[in-house]
Motif scaffolding. Structure first.
Motif, PDB file in Angstrom:
ATOM      1  N   GLU A 245       0.824  -1.204   0.000  1.00 16.38           N
ATOM      2  CA  GLU A 245       0.000   0.000   0.000  1.00 16.38           C
ATOM      3  C   GLU A 245       0.860   1.257   0.000  1.00 16.38           C
ATOM      4  O   GLU A 245       1.852   1.364   0.722  1.00 16.38           O
ATOM      5  CB  GLU A 245      -0.889  -0.023   1.237  1.00 16.38           C
ATOM      6  CG  GLU A 245      -1.808   1.162   1.389  1.00 16.38           C
ATOM      7  CD  GLU A 245      -2.599   1.071   2.682  1.00 16.38           C
ATOM      8  OE1 GLU A 245      -2.329   1.876   3.596  1.00 16.38           O
ATOM      9  OE2 GLU A 245      -3.467   0.179   2.772  1.00 16.38           O
ATOM     10  N   ARG A 246       0.481   2.240  -0.820  1.00 22.01           N
ATOM     11  CA  ARG A 246       1.197   3.506  -0.873  1.00 22.01           C
ATOM     12  C   ARG A 246       0.211   4.677  -0.876  1.00 22.01           C
ATOM     13  O   ARG A 246      -0.896   4.581  -1.425  1.00 22.01           O
ATOM     14  CB  ARG A 246       2.075   3.599  -2.127  1.00 22.01           C
ATOM     15  CG  ARG A 246       3.319   2.713  -2.090  1.00 22.01           C
ATOM     16  CD  ARG A 246       4.272   3.141  -0.980  1.00 22.01           C
ATOM     17  NE  ARG A 246       5.449   2.299  -0.911  1.00 22.01           N
ATOM     18  CZ  ARG A 246       5.535   1.185  -0.196  1.00 22.01           C
ATOM     19  NH1 ARG A 246       4.479   0.748   0.487  1.00 22.01           N
ATOM     20  NH2 ARG A 246       6.651   0.498  -0.151  1.00 22.01           N
ATOM     21  N   SER A 255       4.548   4.875   2.482  1.00 20.55           N
ATOM     22  CA  SER A 255       3.636   3.950   3.140  1.00 20.55           C
ATOM     23  C   SER A 255       3.064   4.560   4.415  1.00 20.55           C
ATOM     24  O   SER A 255       2.186   3.963   5.039  1.00 20.55           O
ATOM     25  CB  SER A 255       4.365   2.648   3.476  1.00 20.55           C
ATOM     26  OG  SER A 255       5.490   2.906   4.306  1.00 20.55           O
ATOM     27  N   PRO A 294      -5.268   5.160  -0.014  1.00 26.98           N
ATOM     28  CA  PRO A 294      -4.199   4.197  -0.272  1.00 26.98           C
ATOM     29  C   PRO A 294      -4.126   3.812  -1.744  1.00 26.98           C
ATOM     30  O   PRO A 294      -5.144   3.620  -2.406  1.00 26.98           O
ATOM     31  CB  PRO A 294      -4.574   2.995   0.595  1.00 26.98           C
ATOM     32  CG  PRO A 294      -5.395   3.576   1.703  1.00 26.98           C
ATOM     33  CD  PRO A 294      -6.159   4.717   1.060  1.00 26.98           C
ATOM     34  N   MET A 296      -3.421   1.008  -3.865  1.00 28.64           N
ATOM     35  CA  MET A 296      -3.323  -0.451  -3.774  1.00 28.64           C
ATOM     36  C   MET A 296      -2.863  -1.021  -5.104  1.00 28.64           C
ATOM     37  O   MET A 296      -3.429  -0.698  -6.141  1.00 28.64           O
ATOM     38  CB  MET A 296      -4.686  -1.046  -3.412  1.00 28.64           C
ATOM     39  CG  MET A 296      -5.215  -0.565  -2.080  1.00 28.64           C
ATOM     40  SD  MET A 296      -4.210  -1.121  -0.698  1.00 28.64           S
ATOM     41  CE  MET A 296      -4.546  -2.882  -0.753  1.00 28.64           C
ATOM     42  N   SER A 297      -1.831  -1.851  -5.068  1.00 35.47           N
ATOM     43  CA  SER A 297      -1.379  -2.477  -6.315  1.00 35.47           C
ATOM     44  C   SER A 297      -1.930  -3.884  -6.410  1.00 35.47           C
ATOM     45  O   SER A 297      -2.570  -4.375  -5.498  1.00 35.47           O
ATOM     46  CB  SER A 297       0.137  -2.498  -6.376  1.00 35.47           C
ATOM     47  OG  SER A 297       0.658  -3.502  -5.559  1.00 35.47           O
TER      48      SER A 297
END
Length: 297
Positions: A245-246, A255, A294, A296-297
């Motif tokens: 998460e970034r 993060s 966030p 999310m990848s």
């Protein structure tokens, strides 16, 4: 199989310069560690163009910026002392880590005019490397392996793919390559990574049984294996393993929301060093920003 198609959205950088913003996207914030993807141009800059087109000194944390041009020239200056032009099929790789500032100026365009076309991407750093020391490297020639295969001319920008490895230091598994594809040619989408995408910078390709024109990113699943050019096309293939998460806050990636707030305060209060070779102006922190949801990848 196609997971998602992302159309670029036009964004003004000021001074008459627009980019096609691809990542982040509301429903797809990242592809592997790639958290930002801007298509610059194609744009003609007349001789004597005003300095308002330049990107004045500004800060980053928690990421690497990757500048790659198909045409034109940009001059990079940063707070670790780098002064380096980037030209077509070269790479400026800047790792912000705990903090860096830089500018990007169109000095060649001011002198003689220029035709600008390229991509700037941001790669989020893994959590353990977010506070690494800032650094800058420039890559050209043998640092960026090239190959030719049945109508495809490829150049590896970063990571490992197509049996090759590029020289830029990456902090997590990824690949990033530029393909020039003749009409009717086919190219593989590198396997072995959890997340992958294809971006059409010029021309038109077929992927997943659908036609895709320039300005479109095709996010594919693990089963997708290849693309085919329906006419002469410039294509970027990219991907890698997720880093987690970034959050995004202006030019900062982290993060930690607290770290983003601290970075913003450091810039606002003048605690981040400007480039020695470009320290007479800077971009102020925009008003009213809050850290994003966030990524999310």
């Amino acid at each position: 199989m196609i997971e998602m198609v992302i159309e670029q959205r036009r964004r003004s950088l000021g001074g008459g310069v627009e980019v096609g913003r691809v990542l982040p996207f509301a429903r797809r914030r990242m592809v592997g560690p790639f958290i930002f993807f801007d298509h610059m141009g194609p744009l003609d800059l007349a001789s004597g163009v005003d300095r308002s087109v330049d990107v004045r000194p500004h800060p980053h944390i928690g990421l690497s910026t990757v500048t790659y041009l198909f045409a034109g020239e940009m001059m990079h200056r940063d707070s670790v002392g780098s002064v380096q032009a980037v030209r077509p099929q070269e790479v400026n790789w800047m790792t912000a880590g705990r903090g860096i500032t830089h500018s990007e100026r169109f000095e060649r365009a001011r002198a003689v005019g220029d035709h600008l076309h390229g991509i700037q991407a941001w790669v989020a750093l893994p959590t353990g490397d977010e506070e690494t020391a800032p650094s800058f490297t420039h890559h050209e020639g043998d640092d960026l392996p090239q190959w030719h295969d049945r109508g495809v001319v490829g150049q590896l920008i970063a990571g490992t793919a197509f049996g090759l490895t590029a020289a830029a230091r990456t902090h997590s598994p990824l690949f990033y390559a530029h393909l020039e594809m003749a009409e009717g040619s086919s190219a593989e989408i590198p396997a072995g990574h959890a997340e992958r995408a294809v971006y059409v910078a010029r021309g038109e390709v077929e992927c997943g049984g659908r036609r895709h024109a320039a300005g479109r990113m095709i996010v594919v699943d693990r089963t997708a294996s290849s693309i085919r050019a329906l006419r002469l096309s410039t294509v970027m293939v990219l991907g890698g393993d997720p880093v987690g998460e970034r959050l995004l806050y202006w030019n900062f990636v982290s993060s930690s929301q607290e770290r983003l707030v601290q970075a913003a305060a450091d810039w606002r209060e003048g605690r981040m060093k400007l480039p020695d070779a470009d320290d007479q102006e800077f971009i102020p922190l925009p008003d009213g920003l809050v850290p994003s949801a966030p990524a999310m990848s």
